[in-house]
Design an enzyme around this catalytic site. Structure first.
Site, PDB file in Angstrom:
ATOM      1  N   SER A  45       0.816  -1.212   0.000  1.00 55.28           N
ATOM      2  CA  SER A  45       0.000   0.000   0.000  1.00 55.28           C
ATOM      3  C   SER A  45       0.848   1.260   0.000  1.00 55.28           C
ATOM      4  O   SER A  45       0.315   2.366   0.108  1.00 55.28           O
ATOM      5  CB  SER A  45      -0.900  -0.011   1.235  1.00 55.28           C
ATOM      6  N   THR A 168      -1.982   3.314   4.484  1.00 55.84           N
ATOM      7  CA  THR A 168      -1.025   4.414   4.421  1.00 55.84           C
ATOM      8  C   THR A 168      -0.061   4.381   5.587  1.00 55.84           C
ATOM      9  O   THR A 168      -0.480   4.125   6.717  1.00 55.84           O
ATOM     10  CB  THR A 168      -1.802   5.750   4.541  1.00 55.84           C
ATOM     11  N   THR A 186       1.708   6.851   0.456  1.00 56.54           N
ATOM     12  CA  THR A 186       0.773   5.786   0.077  1.00 56.54           C
ATOM     13  C   THR A 186       0.759   5.558  -1.434  1.00 56.54           C
ATOM     14  O   THR A 186       1.131   6.451  -2.208  1.00 56.54           O
ATOM     15  CB  THR A 186      -0.665   6.151   0.526  1.00 56.54           C
ATOM     16  N   ARG A 196      -7.410   9.184  -9.491  1.00 52.71           N
ATOM     17  CA  ARG A 196      -7.908   9.375  -8.122  1.00 52.71           C
ATOM     18  C   ARG A 196      -6.741   9.679  -7.165  1.00 52.71           C
ATOM     19  O   ARG A 196      -5.717   9.014  -7.170  1.00 52.71           O
ATOM     20  CB  ARG A 196      -8.630   8.096  -7.668  1.00 52.71           C
ATOM     21  N   VAL A 197      -6.898  10.702  -6.338  1.00 56.61           N
ATOM     22  CA  VAL A 197      -5.935  11.008  -5.277  1.00 56.61           C
ATOM     23  C   VAL A 197      -6.717  11.097  -3.972  1.00 56.61           C
ATOM     24  O   VAL A 197      -7.819  11.660  -3.938  1.00 56.61           O
ATOM     25  CB  VAL A 197      -5.198  12.341  -5.555  1.00 56.61           C
ATOM     26  N   GLY A 198      -6.163  10.523  -2.923  1.00 52.66           N
ATOM     27  CA  GLY A 198      -6.863  10.496  -1.638  1.00 52.66           C
ATOM     28  C   GLY A 198      -6.354  11.538  -0.666  1.00 52.66           C
ATOM     29  O   GLY A 198      -5.846  12.605  -1.052  1.00 52.66           O
ATOM     30  N   ASP A 199      -6.459  11.213   0.600  1.00 52.36           N
ATOM     31  CA  ASP A 199      -6.161  12.161   1.674  1.00 52.36           C
ATOM     32  C   ASP A 199      -4.673  12.358   1.944  1.00 52.36           C
ATOM     33  O   ASP A 199      -4.258  13.415   2.426  1.00 52.36           O
ATOM     34  CB  ASP A 199      -6.813  11.667   2.970  1.00 52.36           C
ATOM     35  N   THR A 219      -5.205   7.084   8.521  1.00 48.50           N
ATOM     36  CA  THR A 219      -5.020   6.032   7.530  1.00 48.50           C
ATOM     37  C   THR A 219      -6.362   5.371   7.277  1.00 48.50           C
ATOM     38  O   THR A 219      -7.220   5.348   8.158  1.00 48.50           O
ATOM     39  CB  THR A 219      -3.974   5.001   8.011  1.00 48.50           C
ATOM     40  N   GLY A 220      -6.536   4.855   6.086  1.00 46.74           N
ATOM     41  CA  GLY A 220      -7.793   4.190   5.744  1.00 46.74           C
ATOM     42  C   GLY A 220      -8.397   4.820   4.506  1.00 46.74           C
ATOM     43  O   GLY A 220      -7.693   5.450   3.713  1.00 46.74           O
ATOM     44  N   GLY A 222      -9.469   7.140   2.098  1.00 47.45           N
ATOM     45  CA  GLY A 222      -9.182   8.563   1.997  1.00 47.45           C
ATOM     46  C   GLY A 222     -10.410   9.416   1.797  1.00 47.45           C
ATOM     47  O   GLY A 222     -10.477  10.544   2.286  1.00 47.45           O
TER      48      GLY A 222
HETATM   49  N1  GLY Z   1      -5.520   6.826   2.836  1.00 48.53           N
HETATM   50  C1  GLY Z   1      -4.959   6.607   1.580  1.00 48.53           C
HETATM   51  C2  GLY Z   1      -5.873   6.768   0.464  1.00 48.53           C
HETATM   52  O1  GLY Z   1      -7.082   6.580   0.613  1.00 48.53           O
HETATM   53  O2  GLY Z   1      -5.411   7.092  -0.619  1.00 48.53           O
END
Ligand code: GLY
Length: 317
Positions: A45, A168, A186, A196-199, A219-220, A222
């Site tokens: 991950s 993450t 991550t 797609r980009v997360g948190d 973490t988790g 996003g």
């Molecule tokens: N927490 C990482 C993501 O969702 O990209």
């Protein structure tokens, strides 16, 4: 001290700790810890070994932060591995906070950073299984006992760690001068839609540090963390007088209230006040925290679990 998400961050703590205790800088420590996960092919991950997007393309996101006016990030990097170091270079050598996609890769090229292949053989084979519809290849259960590689396997299994997805690495450290720093890295949601980009790379979502107050990492999934600005929210709660435990609880409860997350969705949050007090919590059982302090380096269960059985509550240290 150092705190990191999941037991696999203990390996990074082991790498960074010897320098930190003899006066090294917290920013160096969190970057070293994140880099350790980025180069570890068993962590699927983060970095090399990270699961790709729906098209089979690995894209990496990272952020570093020392203060609101001192943070840097990169996202959707596809040709360079050590994205936490790259995020730090954005912070230290440009007037910007975040570089995205090809622009971030070109920036890395311009600094002489070597390009890397990011898709490991195992990640490719998991993606091929997912694409063929055989989800038993591990789309949501990464299923790797990463603790085994870092000597905390028994601790990780004793505390019931279960990484489900989007694991993450988020790390916070305080150095001997009392300076706090954080890093987050991550490969994002496995088999995500391209783009797609997360948190994780966004200050205030996957990571936030304010030296007047403290720091937090999340973490988790996003999308859930971004919906409540999870790390910023935790730090703001502490600023207004909450304990780290109350701050983490507020973040998780707010996610619960707005998203009603299903059993497959997990969030872990760690909050560290500037005085060194800290707490961690998760939506459900299976989250673990790596801790490095005067008592050693170890993986422990979070202080509380929102949907946990009574025996899941209570940190083991
Ligand atoms: N927490 C990482 C993501 O969702 O990209």
């Amino acid at each position: 001290m150092m705190l990191g998400t999941w037991s696999f961050s203990a390996r990074g703590c082991e790498r960074a700790w010897p320098q930190l205790v003899v006066g090294g800088e917290s920013l160096d420590a969190v970057c070293a810890a994140a880099r350790e996960a980025e180069v570890d092919p068993t962590v699927n991950s983060v970095g090399f070994g990270g699961l790709p997007d729906a098209n089979g393309q690995v894209s990496l996101d990272a952020c570093v932060m020392v203060a609101p006016n001192r943070c840097g990030a990169v996202c959707a990097v596809t040709r360079h591995l050590c994205v936490t170091d790259l995020a730090r270079l954005v912070m230290e050598t440009t007037p910007h906070v975040m570089l995205a996609g090809e622009g971030a890769d070109v920036f890395a090229d311009s600094l002489g950073m070597a390009a890397s292949v990011l898709l490991s053989a195992d990640a490719k084979s998991a993606w091929l299984k997912w694409r063929s519809g055989d989800v038993s290849g591990g789309t949501t259960d990464h299923g790797i006992d990463r603790g085994a590689a870092i000597g905390v396997a028994s601790a990780a299994s004793a505390i019931g760690e279960r990484m489900v997805a989007h694991d993450t690495i988020g790390v916070l450290a305080i150095d001997t001068r009392g300076v706090m720093a954080g890093a987050c890295s991550t490969s994002g949601l496995p088999y995500k839609r391209s783009g797609r980009v997360g948190d994780s790379p966004i200050p205030g979502h996957g990571l936030y540090v304010d030296p007047e107050v403290g720091g937090a990492v999340a973490t988790g999934n996003g999308e859930l963390i971004m919906g409540v600005s999870g790390s910023f929210l935790a730090v703001e709660c502490i600023r207004r007088g909450a304990t780290p435990a109350q701050a983490v609880h507020e973040v998780l409860e707010r996610i619960e209230r707005h998203f009603h997350p299903g059993p497959e969705q997990q969030i872990g949050v760690i909050a560290l006040a500037r005085d060194g007090t800290w707490s961690a919590g998760a939506l459900r059982t299976g989250f673990a925290v790596s801790v490095a302090d005067g008592a050693g380096i170890r993986a422990v269960a979070p202080e509380f679990v929102l949907h946990g059985a009574p025996h899941d509550e209570g940190r083991s240290t």
